[in-house]
Each structure stands twice: as structure tokens, then as C-alpha cells.
Motif scaffolding. Structure first.
Motif: not given
Length: 366
Positions: A8-16, A36-39
Motif C-alpha cells: 500500500x503506497x502512493x504508486x499503488x493508490x494512484x494506479x488504482x 487514504x494516506x494520512x500523516x
């Protein structure tokens, strides 16, 4: 080294989001990516990230669970077409069904059947078994006849009484009889992946109902080579326990076997120096013998008691008068799942379920 939570990382979320926006009219992509990625996200472990992603996904849908079902179906179809299946991060999709679809049985089970063809829903079916036991088991029995092997596997894997890392289904531990028609449907399944699940399911059953597995193994034995492999693998716990009925079913007994020359390379071992032992076994009968060779380590525990753990060596045939000599090593390297204690331990040789010899050794420098 990459951690499992980092799927679960920024790249995965952007692609999803690209797929979700294309498949779901009104999907709140910007809100999803913002929330989805809070502090504090880096401090989440894998399960926390998965559950958090499920929650943010549900909030980003334009409608509730039942109303969003067609859009969810379109999303999964798009992901399948894009070749995204088997990516672990997508396990949040069946989790979404389990968390938000429990009040809509018909819609939820239809979505579980679809999504498991993309990413396994074996954990997501468990809440439905707890809430709707008979009704859900009827659906899963129908799934065992599905044309897609992933759905058939879900029928077996999702109904296992002791599925690892999953919520327990006490009713199946107490009484596995209702699931037997489902397993009967799968005992000759063409998929090796499905057959492995059936074997693991039966092994689960054996831990609470060993005589039931013995009955099934007796009935199924000889059906086909594939079914024989299922029941042989399913019996692995009972083999290790020396269950007499299972040993008899496979004609495994120790009569006429001689075990000379059992010795240790050294009476003391350390984490850096493994236990090494050698033994010979001879068939003194005038017919071939099937052998199942194992050894047991009796580990010293903190309060001075010994606990037994069995390890398989091999299975083979031994001709009349044939002798076999083997050497095995057992390491005591530190692992997270076991604490070693210095002192006197034992190693025992097990032939066809019977301990025929044992030797003490001392574990030092742990």
C-alpha cells in the motif's frame, strides 16, 4: 528489504484511482487520494492499511453498498482486463464486501463470487458463515460446482474450520458434516490448486475429528491418483501423531524392520553447530515394505518439560533384505517462532508412526 505493508503506497493508490474513476461514475478520486494516506499512515501495519483503505474506498463511492454493486462489478471487470489480478494490495476489495455488505446477502455473495476470480475472498466469506451459516454453506456448495476454478477453491478454502489468519467458525470445528457434500464435489477436481485446498481442509478436520478423516480416506482411497494424493496429504497430521487407523490404511507398521547404528555425530550442539545423526534401517521380511521415516525433537522448555515436534524425512519402498543408511542435520538457529533453552534434549527416530530409538543431546550457547 521491502515490508509486506508497503504494497500500500502512493504508486499503488494512484494506479488504482485511474481504474476506479473509469469504472465508477462519481467516484471521489481526489478525496480518496487525500484521505487514504494520512500523516500517521507510515505507522500502520499491513492489516491496518488494508482496513483503512477499505474504509476510504467505501466513503469515496457515490452510493451505499447495494446501490454501488454494479459499479463494483464494473471495477473488478476492468481490473481483470488490465491484468491486475493476484496483487495482494487488492485484498481490500473482498474486505469491503465483508464489512459493508453483510446486511445484503444476495448482493454480497454475488460480488464475492466475482471478486474471488480477481483476488481471493477466502477471508471475506467468514463473516457470512458466522451470520448465515446454513444459507452461506448452501451457496458455497453451489460454488463447488462453478466453472471457474478460483470460485471452486473459495468453496473449500473459505469454509476451512481452521483457516490460518482468519476468524474462527466454531460450528465447523464442532461439526464438519455439513461441509462434506461440498468436499465430495471437489475430490476429483481438475485443478491442482483446488485439490490442495481440499487436502488442507481435510487436514483441518483431522485435528478435531480424526476418525471422520479416516472414514473419508477409506471411502475415497483408490478413486483416482489425484484423489489418492489429496487424502495422503490430508493425513499428514495423523501420520505425525501415529494414528493407528491411518497407519493401518496405508499398511505402515514397524514389524520386521531393524534399526541398527543410530548415532549422533556429537553429543553437544549449538546454534552454529547443528545436530547431526546417522541411522540404518533394514527390511528383514521377504516382501517389499513401504516406509515413512520421520524424526522427533524433544525441545526443553522453560519449566523443564520436553515438548515433541515431528519432522518428515522421506517416504520410500524397501526391498526384502535391503538396508538403507541416512544422515540428517537439524539446525537450532534462532527463529522468531521458537525460544530455545540450554540443557538436555532428545531426538527420536520414527518409522511408520512408531518411535523405535531415541538419543539425548545437550544444547549449549543459546
Amino acid at each position: 528489504m521491502a515490508l509486506i505493508k508497503d504494497v500500500y503506497n502512493a504508486s499503488f493508490y494512484s494506479g488504482f484511482v485511474v481504474h476506479a474513476t473509469a469504472a465508477i461514475p462519481g467516484f471521489a478520486a481526489e478525496t480518496f487520494l487525500r484521505d487514504v494516506q494520512p500523516p500517521h499512515f507510515p505507522g500502520f501495519e499491513f492489516k491496518e492499511r488494508m482496513i483503512h483503505t477499505t474504509h476510504i474506498f467505501s466513503q469515496s463511492l457515490p452510493a451505499g453498498f447495494s446501490e454501488s454493486a454494479p459499479a463494483f462489478t464494473a471495477l473488478v471487470s476492468r481490473l481483470l482486463d488490465a491484468g491486475q489480478e493476484e496483487k495482494l494490495a487488492y485484498i481490500f476489495l473482498p474486505e469491503y464486501i465483508a464489512r459493508y455488505g453483510l446486511e445484503d446477502f444476495e448482493t454480497a455473495t454475488g460480488l464475492l463470487c466475482q471478486v474471488t476470480q480477481f483476488v481471493s475472498a477466502e477471508f471475506a466469506v467468514r463473516p457470512f458463515l458466522l451470520r448465515y451459516f446454513d444459507r452461506m454453506l448452501s451457496v458455497m456448495t453451489a460454488w463447488s460446482l462453478h466453472e471457474n476454478h478460483k470460485v471452486r477453491r473459495l468453496a473449500s478454502e473459505g469454509s476451512r474450520p481452521r483457516l490460518p489468519w482468519a476468524m474462527a467458525i466454531p460450528e465447523l470445528k464442532r461439526n464438519p458434516l455439513p461441509v462434506l457434500p461440498l468436499l465430495e464435489n471437489l475430490k476429483c477436481d481438475p485443478s491442482a490448486w483446488v485439490r490442495k485446498s481440499v487436502a488442507n481442509h481435510l487436514n483441518d478436520i483431522s485435528k478435531d475429528h480424526p476418525d471422520l478423516l479416516l472414514r473419508l480416506a477409506t471411502e475415497w482411497k483408490g478413486t483416482s491418483p489425484e484423489t489418492d494424493a489429496i487424502i495422503k496429504h490430508a493425513c499428514r497430521t495423523l501420520f505425525k501423531q501415529g494414528h493407528r487407523g491411518i497407519l493401518s490404511l496405508y499398511a505402515l507398521h514397524a514389524d520386521g524392520l531393524s534399526l541398527p547404528g543410530f548415532r549422533l555425530e556429537a553429543p553437544e550442539v549449538t546454534p552454529a553447530q547443528p545436530l547431526t545423526f546417522t541411522f540404518s534401517i533394514e527390511n528383514q521380511l521377504n516382501k517389499d515394505r513401504e516406509l515413512r521415516l520421520e524424526y522427533a525433537i524433544y525441545h526443553l522448555r522453560a519449566r523443564g518439560q520436553l515438548t515433541r515436534k515431528v519432522f518428515k524425512i522421506s517416504e520410500r519402498s524397501l526391498a526384502p533384505g535391503q538396508a538403507l543408511q541416512l544422515t540428517r542435520r537439524h539446525a537450532f538457529r534462532p527463529i522468531t517462532t521458537r525460544t530455545y533453552y540450554p540443557g538436555l534434549h532428545k531426538v527420536a527416530l520414527i518409522v511408520n508412526g512408531q518411535e523405535l530409538a531415541e538419543l539425548p543431546f545437550e544444547l549449549k550457547d543459546v
